[in-house]
Scaffold this motif. Structure first.
Motif, PDB file in Angstrom:
ATOM      1  N   GLU A   1      -4.638  16.583   1.795  1.00 53.16           N
ATOM      2  CA  GLU A   1      -5.586  15.549   1.378  1.00 53.16           C
ATOM      3  C   GLU A   1      -5.287  14.194   2.041  1.00 53.16           C
ATOM      4  O   GLU A   1      -6.102  13.269   1.968  1.00 53.16           O
ATOM      5  CB  GLU A   1      -5.578  15.389  -0.143  1.00 53.16           C
ATOM      6  CG  GLU A   1      -4.257  14.937  -0.733  1.00 53.16           C
ATOM      7  CD  GLU A   1      -3.334  16.100  -1.095  1.00 53.16           C
ATOM      8  OE1 GLU A   1      -2.446  15.897  -1.934  1.00 53.16           O
ATOM      9  OE2 GLU A   1      -3.523  17.211  -0.531  1.00 53.16           O
ATOM     10  N   ASP A   2      -4.101  14.060   2.672  1.00 51.85           N
ATOM     11  CA  ASP A   2      -3.742  12.796   3.313  1.00 51.85           C
ATOM     12  C   ASP A   2      -3.916  12.817   4.832  1.00 51.85           C
ATOM     13  O   ASP A   2      -3.802  11.773   5.488  1.00 51.85           O
ATOM     14  CB  ASP A   2      -2.287  12.435   3.005  1.00 51.85           C
ATOM     15  CG  ASP A   2      -2.085  12.035   1.547  1.00 51.85           C
ATOM     16  OD1 ASP A   2      -3.044  11.503   0.958  1.00 51.85           O
ATOM     17  OD2 ASP A   2      -0.987  12.278   1.009  1.00 51.85           O
TER      18      ASP A   2
ATOM     19  N   TRP B   1      -1.115   2.719   2.827  1.00 52.82           N
ATOM     20  CA  TRP B   1      -0.305   3.838   2.337  1.00 52.82           C
ATOM     21  C   TRP B   1       0.369   3.463   1.021  1.00 52.82           C
ATOM     22  O   TRP B   1       0.480   4.289   0.113  1.00 52.82           O
ATOM     23  CB  TRP B   1       0.765   4.219   3.369  1.00 52.82           C
ATOM     24  CG  TRP B   1       0.260   5.081   4.495  1.00 52.82           C
ATOM     25  CD1 TRP B   1       0.153   4.751   5.792  1.00 52.82           C
ATOM     26  CD2 TRP B   1      -0.217   6.421   4.371  1.00 52.82           C
ATOM     27  NE1 TRP B   1      -0.370   5.797   6.520  1.00 52.82           N
ATOM     28  CE2 TRP B   1      -0.602   6.842   5.667  1.00 52.82           C
ATOM     29  CE3 TRP B   1      -0.371   7.315   3.308  1.00 52.82           C
ATOM     30  CZ2 TRP B   1      -1.113   8.109   5.931  1.00 52.82           C
ATOM     31  CZ3 TRP B   1      -0.884   8.586   3.571  1.00 52.82           C
ATOM     32  CH2 TRP B   1      -1.257   8.973   4.865  1.00 52.82           C
TER      33      TRP B   1
ATOM     34  N   ARG C   1      -2.143   3.765  -1.663  1.00 56.11           N
ATOM     35  CA  ARG C   1      -2.488   5.176  -1.897  1.00 56.11           C
ATOM     36  C   ARG C   1      -1.395   5.850  -2.745  1.00 56.11           C
ATOM     37  O   ARG C   1      -1.684   6.593  -3.680  1.00 56.11           O
ATOM     38  CB  ARG C   1      -2.662   5.878  -0.559  1.00 56.11           C
ATOM     39  CG  ARG C   1      -3.215   7.311  -0.655  1.00 56.11           C
ATOM     40  CD  ARG C   1      -3.508   7.844   0.736  1.00 56.11           C
ATOM     41  NE  ARG C   1      -4.049   9.181   0.693  1.00 56.11           N
ATOM     42  CZ  ARG C   1      -5.318   9.486   0.507  1.00 56.11           C
ATOM     43  NH1 ARG C   1      -6.203   8.492   0.334  1.00 56.11           N
ATOM     44  NH2 ARG C   1      -5.737  10.739   0.482  1.00 56.11           N
ATOM     45  N   CYS C   2      -0.110   5.581  -2.389  1.00 52.31           N
ATOM     46  CA  CYS C   2       0.991   6.175  -3.152  1.00 52.31           C
ATOM     47  C   CYS C   2       1.000   5.657  -4.597  1.00 52.31           C
ATOM     48  O   CYS C   2       1.262   6.414  -5.539  1.00 52.31           O
ATOM     49  CB  CYS C   2       2.321   5.863  -2.478  1.00 52.31           C
ATOM     50  SG  CYS C   2       2.589   6.760  -0.936  1.00 52.31           S
ATOM     51  N   TYR C   3       0.709   4.358  -4.764  1.00 45.51           N
ATOM     52  CA  TYR C   3       0.690   3.787  -6.110  1.00 45.51           C
ATOM     53  C   TYR C   3      -0.405   4.427  -6.955  1.00 45.51           C
ATOM     54  O   TYR C   3      -0.203   4.732  -8.141  1.00 45.51           O
ATOM     55  CB  TYR C   3       0.493   2.279  -6.036  1.00 45.51           C
ATOM     56  CG  TYR C   3       0.419   1.617  -7.390  1.00 45.51           C
ATOM     57  CD1 TYR C   3       1.557   1.469  -8.177  1.00 45.51           C
ATOM     58  CD2 TYR C   3      -0.804   1.160  -7.890  1.00 45.51           C
ATOM     59  CE1 TYR C   3       1.490   0.880  -9.424  1.00 45.51           C
ATOM     60  CE2 TYR C   3      -0.886   0.572  -9.137  1.00 45.51           C
ATOM     61  CZ  TYR C   3       0.273   0.440  -9.904  1.00 45.51           C
ATOM     62  OH  TYR C   3       0.190  -0.149 -11.139  1.00 45.51           O
TER      63      TYR C   3
ATOM     64  N   HIS D   1      -1.582   7.457  -6.563  1.00 43.15           N
ATOM     65  CA  HIS D   1      -1.121   8.820  -6.904  1.00 43.15           C
ATOM     66  C   HIS D   1      -0.137   8.767  -8.069  1.00 43.15           C
ATOM     67  O   HIS D   1      -0.182   9.580  -8.996  1.00 43.15           O
ATOM     68  CB  HIS D   1      -0.476   9.496  -5.707  1.00 43.15           C
ATOM     69  CG  HIS D   1      -1.439   9.990  -4.665  1.00 43.15           C
ATOM     70  ND1 HIS D   1      -2.615  10.593  -4.972  1.00 43.15           N
ATOM     71  CD2 HIS D   1      -1.362   9.956  -3.309  1.00 43.15           C
ATOM     72  CE1 HIS D   1      -3.263  10.926  -3.871  1.00 43.15           C
ATOM     73  NE2 HIS D   1      -2.523  10.549  -2.832  1.00 43.15           N
ATOM     74  N   LEU D   2       0.808   7.804  -7.990  1.00 40.30           N
ATOM     75  CA  LEU D   2       1.826   7.698  -9.035  1.00 40.30           C
ATOM     76  C   LEU D   2       1.195   7.332 -10.375  1.00 40.30           C
ATOM     77  O   LEU D   2       1.545   7.906 -11.419  1.00 40.30           O
ATOM     78  CB  LEU D   2       2.857   6.624  -8.620  1.00 40.30           C
ATOM     79  CG  LEU D   2       4.041   6.428  -9.555  1.00 40.30           C
ATOM     80  CD1 LEU D   2       4.901   7.695  -9.597  1.00 40.30           C
ATOM     81  CD2 LEU D   2       4.898   5.239  -9.089  1.00 40.30           C
TER      82      LEU D   2
ATOM     83  N   SER E   1      -1.791   7.936 -11.438  1.00 40.45           N
ATOM     84  CA  SER E   1      -2.622   9.028 -11.966  1.00 40.45           C
ATOM     85  C   SER E   1      -1.774  10.208 -12.447  1.00 40.45           C
ATOM     86  O   SER E   1      -2.295  11.153 -13.024  1.00 40.45           O
ATOM     87  CB  SER E   1      -3.595   9.520 -10.893  1.00 40.45           C
ATOM     88  OG  SER E   1      -2.885  10.147  -9.830  1.00 40.45           O
TER      89      SER E   1
ATOM     90  N   ALA F   1       0.026  12.125 -10.409  1.00 45.51           N
ATOM     91  CA  ALA F   1       0.066  13.191  -9.405  1.00 45.51           C
ATOM     92  C   ALA F   1       1.448  13.377  -8.818  1.00 45.51           C
ATOM     93  O   ALA F   1       1.757  14.413  -8.237  1.00 45.51           O
ATOM     94  CB  ALA F   1      -0.934  12.884  -8.284  1.00 45.51           C
ATOM     95  N   LEU F   2       2.320  12.350  -8.942  1.00 42.76           N
ATOM     96  CA  LEU F   2       3.684  12.439  -8.405  1.00 42.76           C
ATOM     97  C   LEU F   2       4.677  12.489  -9.537  1.00 42.76           C
ATOM     98  O   LEU F   2       4.491  11.852 -10.575  1.00 42.76           O
ATOM     99  CB  LEU F   2       3.987  11.219  -7.524  1.00 42.76           C
ATOM    100  CG  LEU F   2       3.087  11.013  -6.315  1.00 42.76           C
ATOM    101  CD1 LEU F   2       3.454   9.733  -5.589  1.00 42.76           C
ATOM    102  CD2 LEU F   2       3.194  12.208  -5.355  1.00 42.76           C
TER     103      LEU F   2
END
Length: 305
Positions: free
Chosen positions: A278-279, A291, A294-296, A298-299, A301, A303-304
Protein backbone atom coordinates in the motif's frame (compact mmCIF):
# COMPACT_ATOMS: atom_id res chain seq x y z
CA UNK A 1 100.28 -6.16 52.78
CA UNK A 2 102.09 -5.05 49.63
CA UNK A 3 101.40 -8.39 47.95
CA UNK A 4 97.68 -8.13 48.81
CA UNK A 5 97.45 -4.63 47.31
CA UNK A 6 99.22 -5.81 44.18
CA UNK A 7 96.83 -8.75 43.88
CA UNK A 8 93.77 -6.49 44.22
CA UNK A 9 95.18 -4.08 41.63
CA UNK A 10 95.68 -7.00 39.21
CA UNK A 11 92.05 -8.09 39.64
CA UNK A 12 90.77 -4.54 39.05
CA UNK A 13 92.86 -4.19 35.91
CA UNK A 14 91.63 -7.53 34.58
CA UNK A 15 87.98 -6.63 35.16
CA UNK A 16 88.46 -3.26 33.44
CA UNK A 17 90.07 -4.92 30.45
CA UNK A 18 87.15 -7.32 30.08
CA UNK A 19 84.38 -4.73 30.55
CA UNK A 20 82.35 -4.22 27.34
CA UNK A 21 82.60 -0.79 25.78
CA UNK A 22 79.97 1.10 23.76
CA UNK A 23 79.86 0.23 20.06
CA UNK A 24 81.37 2.86 17.80
CA UNK A 25 78.32 2.89 15.55
CA UNK A 26 74.74 1.96 16.41
CA UNK A 27 73.24 -0.11 13.57
CA UNK A 28 70.75 1.83 11.45
CA UNK A 29 69.04 -1.32 10.21
CA UNK A 30 66.01 -1.99 12.47
CA UNK A 31 66.27 -5.70 11.63
CA UNK A 32 69.75 -5.83 13.21
CA UNK A 33 69.36 -3.76 16.36
CA UNK A 34 72.17 -4.42 18.89
CA UNK A 35 71.98 -2.29 22.03
CA UNK A 36 74.48 -1.69 24.86
CA UNK A 37 73.58 -3.36 28.14
CA UNK A 38 72.74 -0.08 29.93
CA UNK A 39 69.85 0.47 27.47
CA UNK A 40 68.25 -2.93 28.00
CA UNK A 41 66.11 -1.81 30.96
CA UNK A 42 64.69 1.03 28.86
CA UNK A 43 63.87 -1.44 26.11
CA UNK A 44 62.12 -3.65 28.64
CA UNK A 45 60.04 -0.65 29.70
CA UNK A 46 59.15 0.06 26.07
CA UNK A 47 58.30 -3.49 25.06
CA UNK A 48 54.59 -2.93 25.67
CA UNK A 49 54.56 -0.18 23.03
CA UNK A 50 52.39 -1.53 20.21
CA UNK A 51 52.08 1.77 18.31
CA UNK A 52 55.68 2.88 17.69
CA UNK A 53 56.60 5.75 15.41
CA UNK A 54 58.98 4.95 12.56
CA UNK A 55 59.86 8.51 11.54
CA UNK A 56 63.44 7.92 12.70
CA UNK A 57 63.95 4.95 10.34
CA UNK A 58 66.21 5.54 7.37
CA UNK A 59 64.56 6.22 4.01
CA UNK A 60 65.64 2.82 2.56
CA UNK A 61 64.20 0.95 5.57
CA UNK A 62 60.86 2.77 5.33
CA UNK A 63 60.80 2.25 1.55
CA UNK A 64 61.32 -1.49 2.00
CA UNK A 65 58.52 -1.58 4.58
CA UNK A 66 56.19 0.33 2.25
CA UNK A 67 56.97 -1.98 -0.68
CA UNK A 68 56.44 -5.10 1.42
CA UNK A 69 53.08 -3.87 2.71
CA UNK A 70 51.79 -3.65 -0.87
CA UNK A 71 52.10 -7.43 -1.25
CA UNK A 72 50.83 -8.85 2.05
CA UNK A 73 50.43 -8.19 5.74
CA UNK A 74 53.86 -7.95 7.40
CA UNK A 75 54.94 -10.47 10.03
CA UNK A 76 57.64 -9.40 12.50
CA UNK A 77 59.73 -10.48 15.46
CA UNK A 78 59.23 -7.72 18.04
CA UNK A 79 60.95 -7.84 21.41
CA UNK A 80 62.11 -4.89 23.51
CA UNK A 81 63.70 -2.46 21.06
CA UNK A 82 64.21 -5.02 18.31
CA UNK A 83 61.79 -5.17 15.40
CA UNK A 84 62.68 -7.50 12.55
CA UNK A 85 60.45 -7.93 9.48
CA UNK A 86 60.27 -11.64 8.62
CA UNK A 87 60.17 -11.43 4.84
CA UNK A 88 59.99 -15.21 4.45
CA UNK A 89 56.79 -15.45 6.49
CA UNK A 90 53.37 -14.44 5.14
CA UNK A 91 49.74 -14.69 6.27
CA UNK A 92 46.93 -15.80 3.93
CA UNK A 93 45.70 -13.23 1.34
CA UNK A 94 42.61 -12.53 3.46
CA UNK A 95 44.83 -10.52 5.83
CA UNK A 96 46.04 -8.05 3.18
CA UNK A 97 45.88 -4.33 3.95
CA UNK A 98 43.12 -2.03 2.76
CA UNK A 99 43.45 1.74 2.70
CA UNK A 100 41.01 3.96 4.58
CA UNK A 101 41.19 7.72 4.07
CA UNK A 102 40.43 9.95 7.06
CA UNK A 103 39.97 13.66 7.62
CA UNK A 104 43.59 14.99 7.69
CA UNK A 105 44.88 15.37 11.23
CA UNK A 106 47.99 17.11 12.60
CA UNK A 107 49.92 15.54 15.47
CA UNK A 108 53.03 16.65 17.36
CA UNK A 109 54.87 14.04 19.46
CA UNK A 110 57.44 15.57 21.80
CA UNK A 111 60.27 13.60 23.45
CA UNK A 112 62.00 15.42 26.31
CA UNK A 113 63.32 12.45 28.30
CA UNK A 114 64.86 9.04 27.67
CA UNK A 115 61.61 7.35 28.77
CA UNK A 116 59.60 9.33 26.22
CA UNK A 117 62.26 8.62 23.59
CA UNK A 118 62.11 4.85 24.09
CA UNK A 119 58.32 4.86 24.32
CA UNK A 120 57.97 6.73 21.00
CA UNK A 121 60.78 5.36 18.80
CA UNK A 122 61.98 2.17 20.56
CA UNK A 123 63.74 0.65 17.53
CA UNK A 124 66.38 3.37 17.13
CA UNK A 125 66.07 5.17 20.47
CA UNK A 126 69.68 4.41 21.47
CA UNK A 127 70.93 6.22 18.37
CA UNK A 128 69.22 9.45 19.44
CA UNK A 129 70.05 9.62 23.15
CA UNK A 130 73.05 11.83 22.40
CA UNK A 131 71.01 14.15 20.19
CA UNK A 132 68.31 14.40 22.87
CA UNK A 133 70.93 15.31 25.48
CA UNK A 134 72.46 17.90 23.14
CA UNK A 135 69.24 19.61 21.99
CA UNK A 136 66.98 18.94 24.97
CA UNK A 137 64.00 17.84 22.87
CA UNK A 138 63.12 15.71 19.84
CA UNK A 139 59.83 16.17 17.98
CA UNK A 140 57.85 14.36 15.33
CA UNK A 141 55.47 16.74 13.50
CA UNK A 142 52.98 14.80 11.40
CA UNK A 143 49.98 15.21 9.13
CA UNK A 144 47.98 11.96 8.97
CA UNK A 145 45.63 11.33 6.05
CA UNK A 146 44.84 7.62 6.23
CA UNK A 147 45.57 4.09 7.40
CA UNK A 148 46.49 0.85 5.73
CA UNK A 149 44.62 -1.69 7.86
CA UNK A 150 44.34 -5.48 7.99
CA UNK A 151 41.39 -7.35 9.54
CA UNK A 152 41.34 -6.58 13.26
CA UNK A 153 41.82 -10.22 14.30
CA UNK A 154 45.47 -11.23 13.69
CA UNK A 155 46.33 -14.62 12.14
CA UNK A 156 47.19 -17.69 14.22
CA UNK A 157 50.65 -19.25 13.98
CA UNK A 158 49.27 -22.25 12.06
CA UNK A 159 47.85 -19.88 9.44
CA UNK A 160 51.24 -18.38 8.63
CA UNK A 161 53.19 -19.67 5.65
CA UNK A 162 56.97 -19.95 5.23
CA UNK A 163 59.77 -19.58 7.78
CA UNK A 164 57.76 -18.29 10.74
CA UNK A 165 59.43 -19.85 13.79
CA UNK A 166 60.39 -16.42 15.18
CA UNK A 167 57.07 -14.68 14.45
CA UNK A 168 55.67 -12.80 17.45
CA UNK A 169 53.51 -10.04 15.93
CA UNK A 170 51.96 -8.77 12.74
CA UNK A 171 51.77 -5.16 11.65
CA UNK A 172 48.02 -4.69 11.79
CA UNK A 173 47.98 -1.09 10.51
CA UNK A 174 50.24 1.64 9.13
CA UNK A 175 49.46 5.37 9.39
CA UNK A 176 50.47 7.46 6.37
CA UNK A 177 50.86 11.14 5.51
CA UNK A 178 53.79 13.57 5.86
CA UNK A 179 56.25 14.25 8.67
CA UNK A 180 59.36 16.00 9.89
CA UNK A 181 61.45 14.51 12.70
CA UNK A 182 63.61 17.22 14.22
CA UNK A 183 65.73 18.16 17.22
CA UNK A 184 65.04 21.38 19.09
CA UNK A 185 62.16 22.87 21.06
CA UNK A 186 58.63 22.89 19.70
CA UNK A 187 57.59 26.48 20.39
CA UNK A 188 53.82 26.03 20.45
CA UNK A 189 50.93 23.71 19.73
CA UNK A 190 50.97 24.72 16.05
CA UNK A 191 54.57 23.60 15.52
CA UNK A 192 53.49 20.66 13.38
CA UNK A 193 51.89 23.00 10.85
CA UNK A 194 54.74 25.53 10.96
CA UNK A 195 57.48 22.95 10.58
CA UNK A 196 55.83 20.77 7.96
CA UNK A 197 54.73 23.79 5.96
CA UNK A 198 58.27 25.14 5.69
CA UNK A 199 60.45 24.17 2.78
CA UNK A 200 63.59 22.13 3.41
CA UNK A 201 66.27 24.52 4.55
CA UNK A 202 63.70 27.17 5.45
CA UNK A 203 63.96 29.58 8.33
CA UNK A 204 63.88 27.92 11.74
CA UNK A 205 65.41 28.93 15.02
CA UNK A 206 69.09 28.14 15.50
CA UNK A 207 68.27 25.19 17.76
CA UNK A 208 66.18 23.45 15.08
CA UNK A 209 67.83 20.51 13.31
CA UNK A 210 65.93 18.36 10.81
CA UNK A 211 66.77 14.69 11.31
CA UNK A 212 64.45 13.20 8.67
CA UNK A 213 61.38 14.20 6.70
CA UNK A 214 59.06 12.70 4.08
CA UNK A 215 55.89 13.74 2.28
CA UNK A 216 54.38 17.14 1.51
CA UNK A 217 51.71 18.85 3.59
CA UNK A 218 50.48 20.70 0.51
CA UNK A 219 49.91 17.36 -1.21
CA UNK A 220 48.17 16.01 1.89
CA UNK A 221 45.60 18.81 1.58
CA UNK A 222 44.26 16.97 -1.50
CA UNK A 223 43.21 13.97 0.61
CA UNK A 224 39.48 13.23 0.67
CA UNK A 225 37.41 10.67 2.54
CA UNK A 226 36.65 7.79 0.22
CA UNK A 227 40.04 7.90 -1.53
CA UNK A 228 41.37 4.47 -2.47
CA UNK A 229 44.97 5.51 -1.77
CA UNK A 230 46.81 8.50 -0.30
CA UNK A 231 47.54 11.53 -2.52
CA UNK A 232 50.80 11.60 -4.48
CA UNK A 233 53.67 12.73 -2.18
CA UNK A 234 51.55 12.15 0.93
CA UNK A 235 52.03 8.44 1.57
CA UNK A 236 54.98 8.49 3.97
CA UNK A 237 54.81 5.84 6.70
CA UNK A 238 54.48 7.42 10.15
CA UNK A 239 53.43 4.87 12.74
CA UNK A 240 52.93 1.11 13.03
CA UNK A 241 50.26 -0.74 14.97
CA UNK A 242 51.28 -4.20 16.11
CA UNK A 243 49.18 -7.17 17.21
CA UNK A 244 50.42 -10.42 18.74
CA UNK A 245 50.10 -13.52 16.58
CA UNK A 246 47.41 -15.82 17.98
CA UNK A 247 48.23 -19.29 19.27
CA UNK A 248 47.90 -22.24 16.89
CA UNK A 249 44.45 -23.79 16.78
CA UNK A 250 42.72 -20.60 17.89
CA UNK A 251 39.33 -20.53 16.24
CA UNK A 252 37.66 -17.55 14.68
CA UNK A 253 35.12 -15.87 16.96
CA UNK A 254 31.58 -17.19 17.21
CA UNK A 255 29.29 -14.60 15.67
CA UNK A 256 26.08 -13.63 17.40
CA UNK A 257 22.62 -13.07 15.94
CA UNK A 258 22.51 -10.46 13.20
CA UNK A 259 26.23 -10.82 12.40
CA UNK A 260 28.35 -13.12 10.26
CA UNK A 261 32.06 -13.93 9.93
CA UNK A 262 33.70 -11.80 7.23
CA UNK A 263 37.50 -11.82 6.89
CA UNK A 264 37.85 -13.21 10.43
CA UNK A 265 35.60 -10.51 11.91
CA UNK A 266 31.96 -10.56 13.04
CA UNK A 267 30.24 -7.91 10.98
CA UNK A 268 26.54 -6.89 10.92
CA UNK A 269 24.41 -8.52 8.27
CA UNK A 270 23.00 -5.83 6.04
CA UNK A 271 19.23 -5.87 6.15
CA UNK A 272 17.25 -5.18 3.02
CA UNK A 273 13.96 -3.34 3.40
CA UNK A 274 10.94 -3.26 1.09
CA UNK A 275 7.86 -1.08 1.14
CA UNK A 276 4.47 -2.53 1.97
CA UNK A 277 2.25 -2.89 -1.11
CA UNK A 278 0.00 0.00 0.00
CA UNK A 279 3.05 2.30 0.29
CA UNK A 280 4.80 1.50 -2.99
CA UNK A 281 2.83 4.05 -4.96
CA UNK A 282 3.08 6.80 -2.34
CA UNK A 283 4.95 9.95 -3.41
CA UNK A 284 6.33 12.22 -0.69
CA UNK A 285 6.08 15.82 -1.92
CA UNK A 286 7.02 17.31 1.47
CA UNK A 287 10.72 16.44 1.55
CA UNK A 288 10.39 13.64 4.13
CA UNK A 289 7.56 15.12 6.18
CA UNK A 290 5.03 13.21 4.06
CA UNK A 291 6.41 9.86 5.26
CA UNK A 292 6.32 11.12 8.85
CA UNK A 293 2.66 12.11 8.52
CA UNK A 294 1.85 8.80 6.86
CA UNK A 295 3.51 6.78 9.66
CA UNK A 296 1.76 8.89 12.32
CA UNK A 297 -1.58 8.26 10.67
CA UNK A 298 -0.89 4.49 10.62
CA UNK A 299 0.14 4.57 14.29
CA UNK A 300 -2.92 6.63 15.33
CA UNK A 301 -5.29 4.26 13.54
CA UNK A 302 -3.77 1.26 15.33
CA UNK A 303 -2.28 -0.24 12.19
CA UNK A 304 1.20 -0.42 13.77
CA UNK A 305 2.05 -2.29 16.99
Amino acid sequence: MTNKLGFLWLIAASVGACAPGLPLNTPSDPTKSALPSQFQNKCDAAKGQLRPLIVEWSAPDRAALEAGARHSQLVVHYEGCQLEVLRGCTPPPAFAYKYTAITPKDELVTMSSADQLYASIPVHAASFEGKLAQKGQLNASMTIVGMYEAPSLPPATDQLQGDCTRATHVISALAVGAFEFYAGNATDAHASLDVLGAAAGGDHNANHETLSRDGSVKSCADSKRGDGEPPENCGALLRLELAAVRAAGTEDPKCGPGTRLTEHECKPIEKTSTLAPEDQSFVDDKNGAGWGNRCYAHLKSGALP
